[in-house]
Write a protein that holds these residues in place. Structure first.
Motif, PDB file in Angstrom:
ATOM      1  N   ASN A  80      79.822   1.856  95.384  1.00  0.00           N
ATOM      2  CA  ASN A  80      79.286   2.456  94.154  1.00  0.00           C
ATOM      3  C   ASN A  80      78.164   3.466  94.405  1.00  0.00           C
ATOM      4  N   LEU A  81      77.972   3.858  95.678  1.00  0.00           N
ATOM      5  CA  LEU A  81      76.954   4.852  96.012  1.00  0.00           C
ATOM      6  C   LEU A  81      77.563   5.870  96.962  1.00  0.00           C
ATOM      7  N   ALA A  82      77.325   7.150  96.717  1.00  0.00           N
ATOM      8  CA  ALA A  82      77.932   8.209  97.529  1.00  0.00           C
ATOM      9  C   ALA A  82      76.931   9.325  97.773  1.00  0.00           C
ATOM     10  N   MET A  83      77.278  10.188  98.758  1.00  0.00           N
ATOM     11  CA  MET A  83      76.493  11.393  99.029  1.00  0.00           C
ATOM     12  C   MET A  83      76.604  12.376  97.871  1.00  0.00           C
ATOM     13  N   GLY A  84      75.712  13.329  97.849  1.00  0.00           N
ATOM     14  CA  GLY A  84      75.760  14.405  96.874  1.00  0.00           C
ATOM     15  C   GLY A  84      74.767  15.480  97.257  1.00  0.00           C
ATOM     16  N   ASP A  85      74.994  16.683  96.771  1.00  0.00           N
ATOM     17  CA  ASP A  85      74.093  17.787  97.084  1.00  0.00           C
ATOM     18  C   ASP A  85      72.901  17.781  96.132  1.00  0.00           C
ATOM     19  N   PHE A  86      71.736  18.104  96.670  1.00  0.00           N
ATOM     20  CA  PHE A  86      70.546  18.268  95.842  1.00  0.00           C
ATOM     21  C   PHE A  86      69.549  19.117  96.616  1.00  0.00           C
ATOM     22  N   ALA A  87      68.681  19.780  95.900  1.00  0.00           N
ATOM     23  CA  ALA A  87      67.707  20.668  96.523  1.00  0.00           C
ATOM     24  C   ALA A  87      66.542  19.864  97.086  1.00  0.00           C
ATOM     25  N   ALA A 362      77.474  -2.215 107.932  1.00  0.00           N
ATOM     26  CA  ALA A 362      77.456  -3.686 107.872  1.00  0.00           C
ATOM     27  C   ALA A 362      76.029  -4.196 107.768  1.00  0.00           C
ATOM     28  N   GLY A 363      75.076  -3.440 108.336  1.00  0.00           N
ATOM     29  CA  GLY A 363      73.674  -3.834 108.282  1.00  0.00           C
ATOM     30  C   GLY A 363      72.969  -3.413 107.010  1.00  0.00           C
ATOM     31  N   GLY A 364      73.655  -2.705 106.118  1.00  0.00           N
ATOM     32  CA  GLY A 364      73.080  -2.398 104.814  1.00  0.00           C
ATOM     33  C   GLY A 364      72.855  -0.938 104.509  1.00  0.00           C
ATOM     34  N   LEU A 365      73.070  -0.029 105.486  1.00  0.00           N
ATOM     35  CA  LEU A 365      72.885   1.391 105.231  1.00  0.00           C
ATOM     36  C   LEU A 365      74.151   1.980 104.622  1.00  0.00           C
ATOM     37  N   THR A 366      73.990   2.893 103.660  1.00  0.00           N
ATOM     38  CA  THR A 366      75.135   3.390 102.906  1.00  0.00           C
ATOM     39  C   THR A 366      75.429   4.851 103.171  1.00  0.00           C
ATOM     40  N   THR A 367      74.422   5.709 103.154  1.00  0.00           N
ATOM     41  CA  THR A 367      74.614   7.145 103.347  1.00  0.00           C
ATOM     42  C   THR A 367      73.718   7.640 104.476  1.00  0.00           C
ATOM     43  N   ILE A 368      74.009   8.836 104.981  1.00  0.00           N
ATOM     44  CA  ILE A 368      73.151   9.435 105.999  1.00  0.00           C
ATOM     45  C   ILE A 368      71.768   9.711 105.432  1.00  0.00           C
ATOM     46  N   LEU A 369      71.673   9.971 104.123  1.00  0.00           N
ATOM     47  CA  LEU A 369      70.362  10.194 103.510  1.00  0.00           C
ATOM     48  C   LEU A 369      69.486   8.960 103.664  1.00  0.00           C
ATOM     49  N   GLU A 370      70.048   7.799 103.388  1.00  0.00           N
ATOM     50  CA  GLU A 370      69.291   6.551 103.513  1.00  0.00           C
ATOM     51  C   GLU A 370      68.914   6.291 104.967  1.00  0.00           C
TER      52      GLU A 370
END
Length: 512
Positions: A80-87, A362-370
């Motif tokens: 339920n969480l994904a990457m996205g573009d933002f400034a 598996a350790g809890g990280l979802t996106t490269i941002l996180e």
């Protein structure tokens, strides 16, 4: 003290992090929410309603966007969480500030080379110009391996070992191209490294990466004229067996001088520490990485240097570094490297969000941002004083960024080539790693890893979650261990023999 059920990093965050496995129906009293489904340790729980498409914050920074509406108490992860573009607001230098230098001078027992360079270890190195000479180089080094021939180095207790650092490149590449330039810059950095008392370079003879071309790299001509840098080719020597015998003879002749070193107290400003994290988890940005950042602040206050790297793993957090840049030029160089990576991945049909890895998720990280926001915590809070290319010699003192891939062996290879005489490596999943000729300290992010794999870990940062340690106290502990390691204390990875296989120069461009 027992760990709380969850930890909140910033009041504005949309999520909290589970400190243990949370079962459905668990009430998070401080947050006023009830857990809706099982949440593994290190994973995220929503604490407020998040609309579909809305940004989700951790560290009060955007880590992604909701794929669907998320209710309070729900598990927040890849479903339920994904990457996205933002400034991003780079605001160059807006957070830069004068560093308060330490009034007390910390020291470690270092090895002072004849030319004034400071070493933390005392190896003899065997480098190769090309993959074709790798077998010969390893055979020479194996003759001196303590576990194979313990008698070979017995008379030389001050020599840490003889190591062969081989690679798979050196030919089938553009003779004027970037790939060869980067390889030569990397090999030259190792040949100049103070942790090598002497270096032998072994080539084949007909490769693109000719030894003469390598020795033309900055700083090597002086070494080549002295007793500490030797080289020859298999074809000129007369084949494999003769070259191995010749190499053994050269190393044997070098051992007497190499053994004459003594350690003497030197200021901590001579430490150059490469910062790495691998096998990261949801706790990396809460425990080990900020604790290492606190140690970096102590090191920089002593006039020392820390090298932050892994450009794809600061992606989405680079604005936190540009704000600490000492000049617009330094900030612009960092942003330029980010844009280079965007172009590089695009032309290779890739994406900057090809990370986190399966283990990270598996350790809890979802996106490269996180992941990036947690990784940047290793850098501490001092100014960003310079940005350098892969394997480029680091000249500045303070926090420096080196452009490298996120792959740990390649990244740390660049850092050591740049002059790092110590590596600090945080891990939440249990990465296996070493980095000859520079010692590598491993820091665990959680108690479970420490209990399961303590033979591979030098220091546990999981007690921060329990409240038994603080970021500041753990940072001071890490800094003390840095000094002890630089003084000769062997790390876990050194005890296990890691270091030779982890030499991986960055391969750029086409293999022809």
């Amino acid at each position: 003290m027992s760990a709380p059920a969850v930890i909140r990093i910033h009041p504005a965050d949309d999520i909290v992090i589970a400190c243990r496995q949370l079962l459905p129906g668990t009430v998070l009293h401080q947050e006023g929410v009830t857990v809706a489904s099982m949440v593994p340790p290190g994973h995220k729980v929503a604490v407020r309603a998040i609309a579909e498409g809305a940004p989700v914050r951790r560290y009060n920074q955007i880590i992604g966007f909701a794929r669907q509406a998320i209710a309070p108490g729900q598990h927040v992860h890849t479903h339920n969480l994904a990457m996205g573009d933002f400034a991003r607001d780079y605001a160059s230098g807006s957070d830069a500030h004068a560093t308060a230098m330490a009034t007390d001078v910390a020291t470690f027992d270092g090895i002072v080379r004849a030319d004034g360079r400071i070493a933390t270890r005392n190896y003899i190195g065997i480098l190769t110009s090309v993959n074709c000479s790798a077998t010969v180089a390893r055979a020479i080094a194996d003759h001196f391996r303590r576990e194979i021939h313990p008698e070979a180095l017995a008379p030389y207790p001050n020599v840490d070992g003889v190591v062969a650092l081989t690679h798979g490149a050196g030919c089938a590449t553009d003779s004027d191209g970037e790939n060869l330039r980067v390889l030569r810059r990397t090999l030259a950095g190792y040949a100049r490294h103070p942790n090598f008392a002497a270096v032998l370079v072994v080539g084949l003879g007909c490769e693109t990466n000719q030894i003469d071309g390598l020795l033309a790299e900055p700083g090597l001509s002086t070494l080549a004229d002295g007793p500490c840098l030797h080289s020859f080719n298999i074809q000129d020597t007369g084949g494999t067996a003769k070259t191995v015998a010749r190499g053994i003879g050269v190393v044997q002749a070098l051992l007497e001088d190499a053994n004459r070193v003594t350690r003497t107290p030197v200021p901590a400003r001579h430490l150059m520490v490469g910062l790495q994290c691998g096998g990261s988890d949801g706790y990396s940005g809460i425990t080990a990485n900020p604790a290492l950042g606190a140690a970096v602040d102590l090191l920089v206050a002593q006039g020392g240097t820390a090298i932050l790297s892994e450009t794809p793993e600061i992606y989405g957090a680079e604005h936190l570094l540009t704000r600490r840049a000492v000049s617009a030029a330094v900030a612009d160089r960092l942003v330029a490297r980010i844009h280079w990576w965007e172009s590089y991945t695009a032309r290779n049909a890739g994406s900057m969000d090809n990370n986190p890895s399966a283990g990270n998720k598996a350790g809890g990280l979802t996106t490269i941002l996180e992941k990036s926001l947690g990784a940047v915590a290793k850098s501490g809070t001092t100014n960003l004083v310079d940005v350098v290319e892969f394997a480029e010699a680091v000249r500045a003192h303070g926090l420096v960024f080196m452009d490298t891939p996120g792959y740990d062996p390649v990244s740390a290879t660049g850092q050591v080539a740049g002059g790092a005489n110590l590596i600090c490596f945080t891990t939440g999943r249990g990465s296996a790693y070493g980095c000859a000729p520079s010692p590598s300290l491993k820091l665990s992010t959680n108690n479970a890893l420490w209990q399961r794999q303590s033979e591979d870990i030098d220091i546990n940062c999981g007690d921060i979650l329990d409240g038994d340690a603080t970021i500041a106290s753990k940072g001071a502990e890490i800094f003390r261990l840095m000094l002890e390691t630089a003084s000769g204390r062997r790390t876990r990875s050194e005890q296990h023999g890691y270091g030779q296989n982890e030499f991986v120069p960055w391969a750029l461009g086409a293999v022809m």
